[in-house]
Design a protein around this motif. Sequence first.
Motif, PDB file in Angstrom:
ATOM      1  N   ALA A  30      41.017  69.002  46.788  1.00 25.78           N
ATOM      2  CA  ALA A  30      42.312  69.406  47.814  1.00 25.78           C
ATOM      3  C   ALA A  30      42.533  71.155  47.576  1.00 25.78           C
ATOM      4  O   ALA A  30      42.807  71.803  48.325  1.00 25.78           O
ATOM      5  N   PHE A  31      42.468  71.436  46.021  1.00 27.13           N
ATOM      6  CA  PHE A  31      42.609  72.772  45.738  1.00 27.13           C
ATOM      7  C   PHE A  31      41.372  73.582  46.418  1.00 27.13           C
ATOM      8  O   PHE A  31      41.553  74.694  46.801  1.00 27.13           O
ATOM      9  N   ASP A  32      40.175  73.214  46.143  1.00 27.39           N
ATOM     10  CA  ASP A  32      39.168  73.973  46.438  1.00 27.39           C
ATOM     11  C   ASP A  32      39.158  74.184  48.012  1.00 27.39           C
ATOM     12  O   ASP A  32      38.866  75.364  48.572  1.00 27.39           O
ATOM     13  N   HIS A  38      27.555  79.772  42.835  1.00 28.35           N
ATOM     14  CA  HIS A  38      28.228  78.966  43.715  1.00 28.35           C
ATOM     15  C   HIS A  38      29.590  79.614  44.276  1.00 28.35           C
ATOM     16  O   HIS A  38      29.740  79.190  45.632  1.00 28.35           O
ATOM     17  N   ALA A  39      29.826  80.418  43.593  1.00 26.57           N
ATOM     18  CA  ALA A  39      31.000  81.212  43.996  1.00 26.57           C
ATOM     19  C   ALA A  39      30.590  82.104  45.256  1.00 26.57           C
ATOM     20  O   ALA A  39      31.204  82.106  46.265  1.00 26.57           O
ATOM     21  N   LYS A  40      29.601  82.581  45.251  1.00 30.46           N
ATOM     22  CA  LYS A  40      28.882  83.426  46.430  1.00 30.46           C
ATOM     23  C   LYS A  40      28.679  82.602  47.503  1.00 30.46           C
ATOM     24  O   LYS A  40      28.915  82.990  48.712  1.00 30.46           O
ATOM     25  N   THR A  41      28.579  81.211  47.571  1.00 26.92           N
ATOM     26  CA  THR A  41      28.328  80.411  48.851  1.00 26.92           C
ATOM     27  C   THR A  41      29.541  79.544  49.155  1.00 26.92           C
ATOM     28  O   THR A  41      29.785  78.932  49.808  1.00 26.92           O
ATOM     29  N   GLY A  42      30.644  79.770  48.236  1.00 28.18           N
ATOM     30  CA  GLY A  42      31.758  78.973  48.509  1.00 28.18           C
ATOM     31  C   GLY A  42      31.661  77.550  48.163  1.00 28.18           C
ATOM     32  O   GLY A  42      32.463  76.805  48.644  1.00 28.18           O
ATOM     33  N   GLY A  43      30.650  77.182  47.462  1.00 23.72           N
ATOM     34  CA  GLY A  43      30.641  75.824  47.208  1.00 23.72           C
ATOM     35  C   GLY A  43      29.286  75.515  46.495  1.00 23.72           C
ATOM     36  O   GLY A  43      28.393  76.343  46.531  1.00 23.72           O
ATOM     37  N   ILE A  44      28.953  74.275  46.102  1.00 20.32           N
ATOM     38  CA  ILE A  44      27.857  74.157  45.404  1.00 20.32           C
ATOM     39  C   ILE A  44      26.751  73.520  46.504  1.00 20.32           C
ATOM     40  O   ILE A  44      26.907  72.586  47.312  1.00 20.32           O
ATOM     41  N   ILE A  45      25.615  74.483  46.170  1.00 17.76           N
ATOM     42  CA  ILE A  45      24.388  73.760  47.006  1.00 17.76           C
ATOM     43  C   ILE A  45      23.601  73.034  45.958  1.00 17.76           C
ATOM     44  O   ILE A  45      23.155  73.576  44.822  1.00 17.76           O
ATOM     45  N   ASN A  53      40.920  82.296  51.520  1.00 19.96           N
ATOM     46  CA  ASN A  53      39.822  83.212  51.065  1.00 19.96           C
ATOM     47  C   ASN A  53      39.608  83.371  49.651  1.00 19.96           C
ATOM     48  O   ASN A  53      39.631  84.488  49.039  1.00 19.96           O
ATOM     49  N   LEU A  54      39.992  82.463  48.823  1.00 19.35           N
ATOM     50  CA  LEU A  54      39.985  82.307  47.513  1.00 19.35           C
ATOM     51  C   LEU A  54      38.588  82.119  46.936  1.00 19.35           C
ATOM     52  O   LEU A  54      37.719  81.442  47.597  1.00 19.35           O
TER      53      LEU A  54
END
Length: 341
Positions: free
Chosen positions: A173-175, A41-48, A182-183
């Motif tokens: 809020a953090f995510d 999920h890190a690769k897509t910047g969120g959960i699919i 760009n974290l």
Amino acid sequence: MTILAIETSCDETGAAVIKADGADTKVRLLSNVVATSLSLHAKTGGIIPEVAAREQVKYIIPVIEKALAVLKNPQKEIDAIAVTVGPGLIGSLLVGVETAKTIAYAWDKPIIPVNHLFGHIYANWIKTENDIEIEFPAVALIVSGGHTDLVLMNSHQEIKWLGGTRDDAAGEAFDKTGRLLNLSYPAGPEIEKLAKGVEKDVYRFPRPIIDSNDFDFSFSGLKTAVLREVQKQKVLSEENVKDICYSLQEAVFDVLLKKTFTAAIKYHAKSIVLGGGVAANQVLRGKFEQYTIDHLPSAKIFVPTKSLCTDNAAMIAAAAFFNDKKVRWQKISANPELYFD
Ligand code: KG4
Ligand code: ZN
């Protein structure tokens, strides 16, 4: 009583075995196995959701087998199977629920359905080395990626929801800020790291509804405040990013502290209990400890070890033990919208 618990509400696949008996005030952890698809999920910047569910299918059997390996004869020794029925992603939840039902049918065991949110609270009822009993009334704060809720516990049977977020959760809020900076996902741990060493709250982001006369939260405005700052800078320097991370932490934690302690004082709490991924944050833990000493020294503060803050099945097993509502396997189904009663 020996319980096998299964947790698959999101992107972690967890199985755990606990042991506890009637008079025990905490449960003993025999095994706790967690596999995570977080790096995908890190690769897509969120959960699919579909990707998370597919990974659950891949991990579920090996994770359960590993957790059960502590027992000589699992089929004989297990008394009940606990499983997270919600809230969460439907595809992910189904994998755990259907697996639990299958084992219950094959081994002829009862099932204890567990609300994931109660699980985060009950991570505090797992035995650790220097154990202190959690006295009631307790005020519990759940701070995770999907939820921010305040709960009053007068006993294990009497649990009352006091308030929760009206929009984004604290972890969200953090995510979401992480995405603007760009974290990598999830951004909470990196924001904590980047904020370390900063001493001044340069940006003084708003503390949303901190003085409202209720126990609700609202964090969605914070990402807009951060976005405004990001747009103002031509180039986002490393120092800017660090200052933003620090100011974000301060804003979110100020609100969490104020609301939790207002509830704790109002309800004469003897214990304050934290749970959920954001509670893994060392700064938050430190602030809650200090605030207890300064403002409510009669209360004790409890925070699970870091690995029990984020999603795991040990906490589901603990919740099942203290809220033991055994049912036949035919009686349960996944409920992604499950909340407090
Ligand atoms: O409880 P959890 O594993 O999953 C949910 O049930 O949502 O919580 C995940 C959340 C993410 O939003 C992540 O950014 C946040 O917890 N988190 C943190 C830290 N570690 C994880 N937030 C702040 N500081 C941390 N150290
Ligand atoms: Zn969770």
